[in-house]
Design a protein around this motif. Structure first.
Motif, mmCIF file in Angstrom:
data_model
loop_
_atom_site.group_PDB
_atom_site.id
_atom_site.type_symbol
_atom_site.label_atom_id
_atom_site.label_comp_id
_atom_site.label_asym_id
_atom_site.label_seq_id
_atom_site.Cartn_x
_atom_site.Cartn_y
_atom_site.Cartn_z
ATOM 1 N N GLY A 324 82.548 -41.513 -50.360
ATOM 2 C CA GLY A 324 82.454 -40.773 -52.042
ATOM 3 C C GLY A 324 83.891 -39.418 -52.220
ATOM 4 N N LEU A 325 83.504 -39.687 -53.442
ATOM 5 C CA LEU A 325 84.839 -38.865 -53.905
ATOM 6 C C LEU A 325 85.378 -37.643 -53.514
ATOM 7 N N SER A 326 86.470 -37.178 -53.671
ATOM 8 C CA SER A 326 86.860 -35.483 -53.006
ATOM 9 C C SER A 326 86.734 -34.520 -54.261
ATOM 10 N N ILE A 327 86.465 -33.586 -54.463
ATOM 11 C CA ILE A 327 86.521 -31.620 -54.798
ATOM 12 C C ILE A 327 87.058 -32.411 -56.145
ATOM 13 N N ARG A 328 87.863 -32.493 -54.915
ATOM 14 C CA ARG A 328 89.528 -32.608 -55.990
ATOM 15 C C ARG A 328 89.324 -32.925 -57.014
ATOM 16 N N ASP A 329 89.435 -34.300 -56.832
ATOM 17 C CA ASP A 329 89.662 -35.967 -57.592
ATOM 18 C C ASP A 329 87.866 -36.005 -58.892
ATOM 19 N N LEU A 330 87.067 -35.110 -58.369
ATOM 20 C CA LEU A 330 85.999 -34.754 -59.066
ATOM 21 C C LEU A 330 86.831 -33.732 -60.476
ATOM 22 N N ARG A 331 87.303 -32.822 -59.915
ATOM 23 C CA ARG A 331 87.601 -32.287 -60.681
ATOM 24 C C ARG A 331 88.916 -32.938 -61.666
ATOM 25 N N ARG A 332 89.955 -33.330 -62.039
ATOM 26 C CA ARG A 332 90.484 -34.152 -62.606
ATOM 27 C C ARG A 332 89.869 -34.894 -63.196
ATOM 28 N N THR A 333 89.184 -35.852 -62.377
ATOM 29 C CA THR A 333 88.136 -36.367 -63.342
ATOM 30 C C THR A 333 87.826 -35.761 -64.774
ATOM 31 N N ALA A 334 86.818 -35.400 -64.543
ATOM 32 C CA ALA A 334 85.944 -33.651 -65.628
ATOM 33 C C ALA A 334 87.140 -33.176 -66.448
ATOM 34 N N THR A 335 88.492 -32.954 -65.902
ATOM 35 C CA THR A 335 89.612 -32.692 -66.781
ATOM 36 C C THR A 335 90.222 -33.535 -68.193
ATOM 37 N N ALA A 336 90.326 -34.749 -67.291
ATOM 38 C CA ALA A 336 90.842 -35.913 -67.941
ATOM 39 C C ALA A 336 89.835 -36.143 -69.052
ATOM 40 N N LEU A 337 88.972 -35.808 -68.588
ATOM 41 C CA LEU A 337 87.480 -36.506 -70.097
ATOM 42 C C LEU A 337 87.254 -34.976 -70.436
ATOM 43 N N GLU A 338 87.579 -34.740 -69.883
ATOM 44 C CA GLU A 338 87.119 -32.841 -70.772
ATOM 45 C C GLU A 338 85.890 -32.660 -70.842
ATOM 46 N N VAL A 339 84.952 -32.643 -70.178
ATOM 47 C CA VAL A 339 83.785 -32.639 -69.131
ATOM 48 C C VAL A 339 83.646 -31.581 -68.887
ATOM 49 N N ALA A 344 80.774 -34.874 -64.898
ATOM 50 C CA ALA A 344 81.598 -35.549 -64.886
ATOM 51 C C ALA A 344 81.001 -36.237 -63.856
ATOM 52 N N ALA A 345 80.574 -35.780 -62.916
ATOM 53 C CA ALA A 345 79.458 -36.795 -61.512
ATOM 54 C C ALA A 345 78.467 -37.644 -62.146
ATOM 55 N N PHE A 346 77.756 -37.393 -63.271
ATOM 56 C CA PHE A 346 76.659 -37.689 -63.824
ATOM 57 C C PHE A 346 77.167 -39.207 -64.509
ATOM 58 N N TRP A 347 78.658 -39.432 -65.190
ATOM 59 C CA TRP A 347 79.083 -40.496 -65.963
ATOM 60 C C TRP A 347 79.659 -40.875 -64.320
ATOM 61 N N LEU A 348 79.927 -41.047 -63.204
ATOM 62 C CA LEU A 348 81.081 -41.566 -62.474
ATOM 63 C C LEU A 348 78.967 -42.683 -61.816
ATOM 64 N N GLU A 349 78.263 -41.409 -61.885
ATOM 65 C CA GLU A 349 76.833 -42.201 -60.600
ATOM 66 C C GLU A 349 76.330 -43.308 -61.781
ATOM 67 N N VAL A 350 76.361 -43.118 -63.865
ATOM 68 C CA VAL A 350 75.934 -44.183 -64.024
ATOM 69 C C VAL A 350 76.845 -45.509 -64.061
ATOM 70 N N CYS A 351 78.117 -45.255 -63.941
ATOM 71 C CA CYS A 351 78.559 -46.423 -63.587
ATOM 72 C C CYS A 351 79.000 -47.208 -62.419
ATOM 73 N N TYR A 352 78.492 -46.228 -62.038
ATOM 74 C CA TYR A 352 78.088 -46.998 -60.332
ATOM 75 C C TYR A 352 77.096 -47.685 -60.279
ATOM 76 N N ALA A 353 75.851 -46.969 -61.065
ATOM 77 C CA ALA A 353 74.518 -47.489 -60.856
ATOM 78 C C ALA A 353 74.638 -48.595 -61.921
ATOM 79 N N SER A 354 75.577 -48.969 -63.072
ATOM 80 C CA SER A 354 75.111 -50.149 -63.754
ATOM 81 C C SER A 354 76.796 -51.497 -63.298
ATOM 82 N N GLY A 355 77.078 -51.020 -61.870
ATOM 83 C CA GLY A 355 77.957 -51.852 -61.255
ATOM 84 C C GLY A 355 79.242 -52.309 -61.597
ATOM 85 N N LEU A 356 79.785 -51.160 -62.535
ATOM 86 C CA LEU A 356 81.340 -50.716 -63.259
ATOM 87 C C LEU A 356 81.826 -50.519 -62.639
#
Length: 832
Positions: A324-339, A344-356
């Motif tokens: 999985g993804l560390s809390i710090r990296d999840l926070r960075r991803t959320a900041t980059a996506l402005e959410v 951010a966790a939801f979009w990551l899981e959608v990408c993972y479920a879609s095989g992307l």
């Protein structure tokens, strides 16, 4: 009055066991049972007796009770506190009260449906005057001497007085106004009769002190247990003396079930719920507004996933040791996506479920885009959206639980293990189906959606809880339903809370199995396409070194702009900013100065501002004057003065540079670190190969190996298809005919395995005779793996050591080698 057949859908013939009742069912009824309880098919029962046995196992019954709606479950709970067997009128009184439904017409009207549902699930059998709840269900739902039932009722008088001394029993019935009896059994029967007699028990309670009645009122609707001191107060003593409270242990008492039912007016439940709660409309919007809003959000969802993939295109964060993804990296991803982080966790899981997205599997494991990402990016926007929602809808991985802790108190990480929740697909689909049941444009209140789901998906109530307290599983379903409403809005299935037209198409009732679901997704994408904005082929350049994209851009334009400029803000229009670093990045990717100027001139609806042209020319002029290669690393430049300037700069100390020649510097760091250090010093170096050629650095350079999307983790066997169910019913029927057919005696029927045993000559003669007369045979057969079975066959032809026959067990024509037939016997009755 309705006949038994009208009310329960069953004939007057009284079966003696559940297997007998199953034999009386039609193929359609058996198929409905297997569809409702798919766990009964794994493995396939050999006959109806085995099917009945499996249907009564604890695990299967628990799973079946979890599929009942609230009223059907309440009916099962009422049957569990009734005598076994129970007649329909007694059940009606337990559900509707002593007036048998006159004050509760909904209960009386819906009770036949509940009885039929329990019978259809093989949880109830018998005629209307002898209704039997399956024993395992009774054990799960019935109260005992130390636990109440979900109804809040306690044990019966007979159960609560088990082990009580005969003298104490005689004292109780004497104080209650009954005569002495010759034995304890009669005493218990007399006390039970008193409590079941409404008139006599009412007369007894009329003489109770007011404080005693208050005690009974507190225990009436459960829990029926209480604690008393060693020397109880007078109101308690009055109740104990008359058996209205019975001891269950030192310092504890219980209200007997018969007395509680009298105090409840005969009802097993305080609030029977025969009809589902109505969905309340919180708001209404024009359909075109809902569809347009949902389409805009669908496009935003696709853009969000594209941005996430762009952020991780050259390699994502490291994978935690536990996954999985560390809390710090999840926070960075959320900041980059402005959410926020949950989104951010939801979009990551959608990408993972879609095989992307997936882990790359390297020794220093990191997340990265998969090869499927490139295929997805080439699709039209509506098909990209369809791929995302098609992966989200059946996924068991649930982004909402990210941040919770597992059984070992470890936090659950995005993209990590432990996120599967098996009820998620069913709850998602049912939640959205409730939205689809409303008129287009109607928004239901979340509270009414949750109330309906609780009614439809009530778990078997935990006997340690009151009937109103939710179980952990029902609490999880409520959370999943709340997340579904939020996630559907993010994905553009709903607009302003109402289900959009393309969402209704996606959720077509027939779109349950993968082929139908894929067709529904394509139809939804086609319906969404006209609502999406057309991609633009132009931008608006501004004098402050920014560019405005007034809408979605065509893919080649968007890709080039993402390399040449930085995204400054998003929304209805995207603002890009040109910087020296972004221009250098375009040059690193192999673009020339002429390419960049031509690109800006061709795609801008406004003249190219002079500051932007100066910026491009200035960066290009300085770009590549310094060349970095591997020595460990070296820098070469035709301008000796510039190299002297670098050596004199104190910031270059960390690079540990030394001059090898007038135009060459050597460094004690690798080329990548040297490039980065020089760029931080304000230079624009370029990497070169061993042959002195310029190395082009492209952004889309990191991909995982081929990856398959994660498979859903169901909580039980999947729903069987129609073909499988039909074949299973035929096989079970055939096996049942083989096991129950009356056979003529066989002299060799004594092998200890239940198979007929005859000599080869006798077997051949019997089979040939059956082929001539068209009769049926019971045979024993051993297959190539050595597994023995018994079958009922109708021989058609015998030749060459083989018999061709219709196999009633398998439901097809088969050929059997005669040397594998252990014996054959005629059937006294035709199995057909």
């Amino acid at each position: 009055m309705e006949s038994p057949t009208d009310r329960a859908g069953h004939s007057d013939r009284q079966p003696r066991t559940l297997s007998e009742e199953l034999r009386g069912r039609s193929e359609e009824q058996l198929a409905a049972l297997l569809r409702a309880r798919p766990d009964l098919l794994s493995p396939l029962p050999s006959d109806l007796t085995q099917l009945a046995t499996r249907a009564a196992t604890r695990a299967s019954v628990t799973r079946a009770l979890g599929r009942l709606d609230r009223f059907v479950l309440q009916t099962a709970e009422a049957l569990a506190v009734a005598a076994d067997p129970c007649d329909y009128d007694t059940l009606l009184m337990l559900m509707a009260g002593d007036d048998r439904g006159q004050s509760a017409p909904d209960t009386a009207r819906e009770l036949p449906r509940a009885v039929a549902a329990l019978r259809g699930m093989a949880l109830l059998w018998g005629g209307e005057d002898r209704l039997h709840l399956v024993r395992t269900a009774r054990e799960l739902l019935a109260p005992g001497s130390s636990k109440p039932s979900p109804t809040g009722l306690g044990p019966t008088v007979a159960e609560a007085t088990a082990g009580m001394s005969p003298g104490r029993l005689q004292e109780i019935i004497s104080t209650a106004g009954l005569g002495t009896t010759p034995d304890p059994v009669t005493a218990v029967a007399e006390l039970t009769s008193l409590f079941n007699d409404r008139r006599r028990l009412a007369a007894l309670l009329d003489g109770a002190p007011a404080d005693s009645r208050s005690v009974l009122d507190r225990l009436t609707w459960g829990p029926p247990y209480g604690t008393v001191p060693a020397d109880p107060a007078a109101p308690i003593r009055w109740l104990l003396a008359r058996g209205l409270l019975l001891p269950t242990g030192p310092g504890s008492v219980v209200l007997p079930r018969e007395a509680a039912l009298h105090l409840r007016g005969g009802r097993a439940h305080r609030r029977p719920e025969p009809v589902p709660p109505a969905l309340e409309t919180a708001a209404e919007y024009p359909v075109r507004v809902v569809d347009a809003t949902a389409a805009g959000q669908a496009f935003a969802a696709v853009s969000m996933v594209e941005e996430l993939l762009r952020q991780w295109d050259t390699g994502g964060p490291s994978v935690l040791r536990a996954g999985g993804l560390s809390i710090r990296d999840l926070r960075r991803t959320a900041t980059a996506l402005e959410v926020d982080e949950p989104t951010a966790a939801f979009w990551l899981e959608v990408c993972y479920a879609s095989g992307l997205l997936a882990a790359d599997g390297e020794s220093d494991e990191r997340f990265a885009a998969t090869p499927a990402c490139d295929d997805w990016l080439r699709l039209p926007p509506q098909e990209r959206w369809a791929a995302l929602v098609s992966a989200w809808l059946p996924a068991t991985r649930t982004a909402g639980v990210v941040g919770d802790v597992d059984s070992k108190a470890r936090p659950l990480a995005a993209l990590g293990p432990g996120l599967d929740r098996s009820p998620a697909p069913e709850v998602r689909r049912r939640t959205l189906a409730l939205l689809a049941s409303l008129p287009p444009g109607s928004v239901p209140s979340p509270e009414s959606v949750h109330a309906r789901l609780r009614w439809e998906h009530g778990d078997p109530a935990d006997p340690q809880r009151s009937a109103e307290e939710p179980t952990a599983a029902s609490g999880l379903r409520a959370r999943i339903a709340a997340w579904t409403l939020l996630e559907a809005e993010l994905l553009g299935l709903t607009g302003r809370g109402a289900l959009a037209g393309h969402g209704r198409t996606l959720l077509a009732p027939s779109a349950v199995h993968p082929p139908e679901a894929a067709e529904a997704a394509q139809a939804a994408a086609a319906e969404l396409a006209p609502l999406l904005p057309e991609p633009l082929d132009h931008i608006l350049l501004q004098a402050d070194l920014t560019a405005v994209a007034p809408g979605p851009l065509q893919r080649p334009l968007a890709e080039m702009l993402s390399v040449l400029a930085e995204v400054e803000s998003t929304g209805g229009a995207t603002v890009y900013r040109f910087t020296p670093a972004s221009v250098r990045r375009a040059l690193d990717a192999g673009r020339t100065t002429a390419d960049i100027h031509a690109f800006l001139a061709d795609h801008s609806r406004t003249p190219v501002p002079q500051p932007l042209s100066y910026l491009v020319d200035d960066v290009a002029r300085r770009y590549g004057r310094l060349r970095v290669g591997a020595a460990s690393a070296y820098v070469r430049c035709d301008d000796e003065g510039q190299l002297a300037e670098i050596l004199a700069d104190r910031r270059s100390a960390e690079l540990r540079l030394r001059r090898l020649a007038p135009t060459v510097l050597a460094a004690e760091v690798d080329p990548g670190s040297l490039l980065e250090g020089l760029r931080e010093m304000g230079y624009a170096p370029a990497a070169e190969s061993a042959g002195g050629d310029l190395l082009v650095s492209r952004a889309d350079s990191r991909r995982t190996g081929p990856r398959t999307p994660p498979e859903p983790v169901p909580g039980g066997p999947p729903a069987p298809g129609g073909t499988l169910v039909s074949a299973a019913v035929r096989a079970i029927r055939a096996g049942d005919r083989a096991s129950t057919a009356v056979r003529k005696p066989v002299s060799g029927d004594g092998g200890g395995d239940g198979l007929p045993r005859t000599s080869p000559a006798e077997t051949l003669a019997t089979v040939q005779a059956a082929a001539l007369t068209g009769s049926h045979l019971w045979i024993g057969y051993v297959n190539a793996e050595g597994a023995a079975s018994q079958r009922v066959i109708a021989p058609v032809r015998v030749e060459g050591g083989f018999v061709t026959a219709y196999d009633h067990t398998a439901g097809e024509v088969r050929t059997f080698p005669l040397h594998r037939v252990t014996g054959a016997a005629e059937l006294a009755d035709d199995p057909a």
